[in-house]
Design an enzyme around this catalytic site. Structure first.
Site, PDB file in Angstrom:
ATOM      1  N   ASP A  43     -18.793   9.447   9.397  1.00 28.64           N
ATOM      2  CA  ASP A  43     -17.337   9.289   9.501  1.00 28.64           C
ATOM      3  C   ASP A  43     -16.649  10.194   8.483  1.00 28.64           C
ATOM      4  OD1 ASP A  43     -15.005   7.356  10.458  1.00 28.64           O
ATOM      5  OD2 ASP A  43     -14.764   7.640   8.300  1.00 28.64           O
ATOM      6  N   TYR A  53      -9.898  14.084   4.321  1.00 24.37           N
ATOM      7  CA  TYR A  53     -10.912  14.000   3.259  1.00 24.37           C
ATOM      8  C   TYR A  53     -11.281  15.378   2.714  1.00 24.37           C
ATOM      9  CZ  TYR A  53     -11.717   9.332   5.351  1.00 24.37           C
ATOM     10  OH  TYR A  53     -11.566   8.062   5.871  1.00 24.37           O
ATOM     11  N   HIS A 103      -5.338   8.727  12.353  1.00 21.26           N
ATOM     12  CA  HIS A 103      -5.687   8.134  11.051  1.00 21.26           C
ATOM     13  C   HIS A 103      -4.771   6.960  10.665  1.00 21.26           C
ATOM     14  CE1 HIS A 103      -7.940   9.449   7.159  1.00 21.26           C
ATOM     15  NE2 HIS A 103      -7.790   8.144   7.186  1.00 21.26           N
TER      16      HIS A 103
HETATM   17  N1  LIG Z   1      -9.465   5.072   8.191  1.00 23.23           N
HETATM   18  C1  LIG Z   1      -9.070   4.954   6.940  1.00 23.23           C
HETATM   19  O1  LIG Z   1      -7.873   4.935   6.613  1.00 23.23           O
HETATM   20  C2  LIG Z   1     -10.122   4.816   5.886  1.00 23.23           C
HETATM   21  C3  LIG Z   1      -9.752   4.459   4.569  1.00 23.23           C
HETATM   22  C4  LIG Z   1     -10.748   4.301   3.604  1.00 23.23           C
HETATM   23  C5  LIG Z   1     -12.074   4.506   3.973  1.00 23.23           C
HETATM   24  N2  LIG Z   1     -12.426   4.886   5.239  1.00 23.23           N
HETATM   25  C6  LIG Z   1     -13.840   5.174   5.626  1.00 23.23           C
HETATM   26  O2  LIG Z   1     -14.673   4.095   5.188  1.00 23.23           O
HETATM   27  C7  LIG Z   1     -15.652   4.593   4.276  1.00 23.23           C
HETATM   28  C8  LIG Z   1     -16.034   3.564   3.228  1.00 23.23           C
HETATM   29  O3  LIG Z   1     -14.937   3.112   2.482  1.00 23.23           O
HETATM   30  P1  LIG Z   1     -14.750   3.401   0.929  1.00 23.23           P
HETATM   31  O4  LIG Z   1     -15.237   4.765   0.642  1.00 23.23           O
HETATM   32  O5  LIG Z   1     -13.352   3.044   0.605  1.00 23.23           O
HETATM   33  O6  LIG Z   1     -15.589   2.325   0.171  1.00 23.23           O
HETATM   34  P2  LIG Z   1     -16.901   1.422   0.241  1.00 23.23           P
HETATM   35  O7  LIG Z   1     -17.923   1.962   1.171  1.00 23.23           O
HETATM   36  O8  LIG Z   1     -16.414   0.043   0.427  1.00 23.23           O
HETATM   37  O9  LIG Z   1     -17.405   1.574  -1.276  1.00 23.23           O
HETATM   38  C9  LIG Z   1     -17.795   2.803  -1.799  1.00 23.23           C
HETATM   39  C10 LIG Z   1     -18.049   2.629  -3.296  1.00 23.23           C
HETATM   40  O10 LIG Z   1     -19.158   1.753  -3.494  1.00 23.23           O
HETATM   41  C11 LIG Z   1     -20.190   2.438  -4.219  1.00 23.23           C
HETATM   42  N3  LIG Z   1     -21.469   2.008  -3.622  1.00 23.23           N
HETATM   43  C12 LIG Z   1     -21.919   2.263  -2.377  1.00 23.23           C
HETATM   44  N4  LIG Z   1     -23.093   1.656  -2.142  1.00 23.23           N
HETATM   45  C13 LIG Z   1     -23.403   0.998  -3.287  1.00 23.23           C
HETATM   46  C14 LIG Z   1     -24.502   0.207  -3.657  1.00 23.23           C
HETATM   47  N5  LIG Z   1     -25.503  -0.044  -2.827  1.00 23.23           N
HETATM   48  N6  LIG Z   1     -24.515  -0.307  -4.934  1.00 23.23           N
HETATM   49  C15 LIG Z   1     -23.496  -0.068  -5.793  1.00 23.23           C
HETATM   50  N7  LIG Z   1     -22.429   0.700  -5.482  1.00 23.23           N
HETATM   51  C16 LIG Z   1     -22.383   1.217  -4.235  1.00 23.23           C
HETATM   52  C17 LIG Z   1     -19.929   3.919  -4.027  1.00 23.23           C
HETATM   53  O11 LIG Z   1     -20.380   4.639  -5.154  1.00 23.23           O
HETATM   54  P3  LIG Z   1     -21.098   6.097  -5.094  1.00 23.23           P
HETATM   55  O12 LIG Z   1     -20.507   6.855  -3.943  1.00 23.23           O
HETATM   56  O13 LIG Z   1     -20.767   6.672  -6.420  1.00 23.23           O
HETATM   57  O14 LIG Z   1     -22.565   5.821  -4.913  1.00 23.23           O
HETATM   58  C18 LIG Z   1     -18.399   3.930  -3.981  1.00 23.23           C
HETATM   59  O15 LIG Z   1     -17.851   3.860  -5.270  1.00 23.23           O
HETATM   60  C19 LIG Z   1     -14.973   5.843   3.703  1.00 23.23           C
HETATM   61  O16 LIG Z   1     -15.878   6.696   3.051  1.00 23.23           O
HETATM   62  C20 LIG Z   1     -14.359   6.426   4.946  1.00 23.23           C
HETATM   63  O17 LIG Z   1     -15.327   7.086   5.743  1.00 23.23           O
HETATM   64  C21 LIG Z   1     -11.455   5.020   6.197  1.00 23.23           C
END
Ligand SMILES: NC(=O)c1ccc[n+]([C@@H]2O[C@H](COP(=O)([O-])OP(=O)(O)OC[C@H]3O[C@@H](n4cnc5c(N)ncnc54)[C@H](OP(=O)(O)O)[C@@H]3O)[C@@H](O)[C@H]2O)c1
Length: 284
Positions: free
Chosen positions: A49, A54, A112
């Site tokens: 994704d 991004y 988005h």
């Molecule tokens: N459509 C939208 O508006 C929208 C908005 C936000 C997000 N998204 C999508 O959803 C995805 C995920 O959301 P998100 O990036 O907000 O957050 P998330 O997946 O909820 O959390 C990511 C955070 O958790 C850490 N992490 C991941 N796995 C871990 C584990 N096993 N143990 C400890 N820490 C861990 C990562 O650190 P490290 O990376 O440093 O390992 C990062 O800081 C995004 O990347 C994007 O593709 C979409």
């Protein structure tokens, strides 16, 4: 229930979509994002994704090209950026994303956000013009499925009465700490698959003591519990990490089950992390 990262949900148009997507928001463009996506594919993820916003589509494209897994085994999503609305601008933005990703056909293209600040008074007309372009790209075979993100019922409802092709996906903020039941219920009622973004509460969930206790009970990490909770509720989670060991850990969620009682405990943790932005009051 799914057995591996390549097992799929089926969208309303029959397209198969791998049950967990790899998130790339804030994966810095360049070697970090490319290495993270390659590590994910190596660990078995088949669904990536990204988004124009991004600013890492080129790195994602590089990883897709260099990963050694055939293109047809991967499912790639990107998103229409908020400054872009209108038929021609949408076609152009799509082509720019495809150029960066190095792809001919995209698996999923999402709007988005429903009502970027600059379209707020006329968001539905602006959305429908962009959507018409996405429908035409879909009919032309350039996109295999189309959808939306951050849409609440009062966005979906008028949209559905205006468009020819209904969205197949709604990607929303959804984790144990924040699940907007009216949005979830309405989206599912309309047979639109829910993708759960920030499924780890953007990292905040790790501080929660009840989650810590459950992780100890199951001998699993909190991240694995969150992802499993999402799958057991029929959502498609999109965990993000740039850390190889975490990427691998987050994909190991198919050999245990959370009991109904503990699912209820996890679902009761609303408020333990950030909540969704109100899509009608964003600063962008
Ligand atoms: N459509 C939208 O508006 C929208 C908005 C936000 C997000 N998204 C999508 O959803 C995805 C995920 O959301 P998100 O990036 O907000 O957050 P998330 O997946 O909820 O959390 C990511 C955070 O958790 C850490 N992490 C991941 N796995 C871990 C584990 N096993 N143990 C400890 N820490 C861990 C990562 O650190 P490290 O990376 O440093 O390992 C990062 O800081 C995004 O990347 C994007 O593709 C979409």
């Amino acid at each position: 229930m799914f057995k591996s990262l390549s097992d799929c949900y089926v969208l309303s148009n029959g397209v198969k979509i791998p049950c967990i997507g790899f998130g790339t928001w804030q994966a810095p463009d360049g070697d970090v994002a490319a290495a993270a996506v390659k590590a994910a594919i190596q660990a078995g993820y088949r669904h990536i994704d990204t988004a124009a916003a991004y600013q890492n589509e080129e790195s994602v494209g590089r990883a897709i090209k260099e990963c050694g897994v055939p293109r047809e085994e991967l499912f790639i999503t990107t998103k229409l950026n908020n400054p872009v609305r209108g038929y021609d601008n949408t076609i152009q933005a799509f082509n720019e994303s495809m150029e960066k990703l190095g792809l001919d056909v995209l698996d999923l293209y999402l709007v988005h956000w429903p009502a970027p600040k600059w379209t707020r008074e006329t968001w539905l007309d602006a959305l429908c013009e962009s959507w018409r372009a996405m429908e035409d790209l879909y009919k032309a075979g350039r996109i295999r499925s189309i959808g939306v993100s951050n849409f609440w019922p009062h966005h979906l409802d008028p949209m559905l009465s205006r468009v020819e092709i209904a969205p197949m996906v709604n990607q929303i903020h959804l984790c144990p700490g924040d699940h907007l039941e009216p949005v979830i219920r309405y989206t599912q009622y309309k047979n639109i698959l829910i993708q759960a973004y920030s499924p780890l509460g953007h990292g905040e969930i790790f501080k929660n003591e009840q989650m810590q206790a459950l992780a100890a009970k199951y001998g699993r990490s909190i991240a694995q519990l969150c992802i499993r909770w999402s799958l057991q509720l029929g959502y498609l989670p999109l965990p993000k990490s740039v850390t190889a060991a975490r990427i691998e850990e987050n994909g190991r969620v198919f050999d245990f089950e959370i009991s109904a009682e503990d699912m209820a405990v996890i679902s009761s943790l609303t408020g333990c992390c950030d909540t969704a932005h109100d899509p009608d009051n964003t600063a962008f």
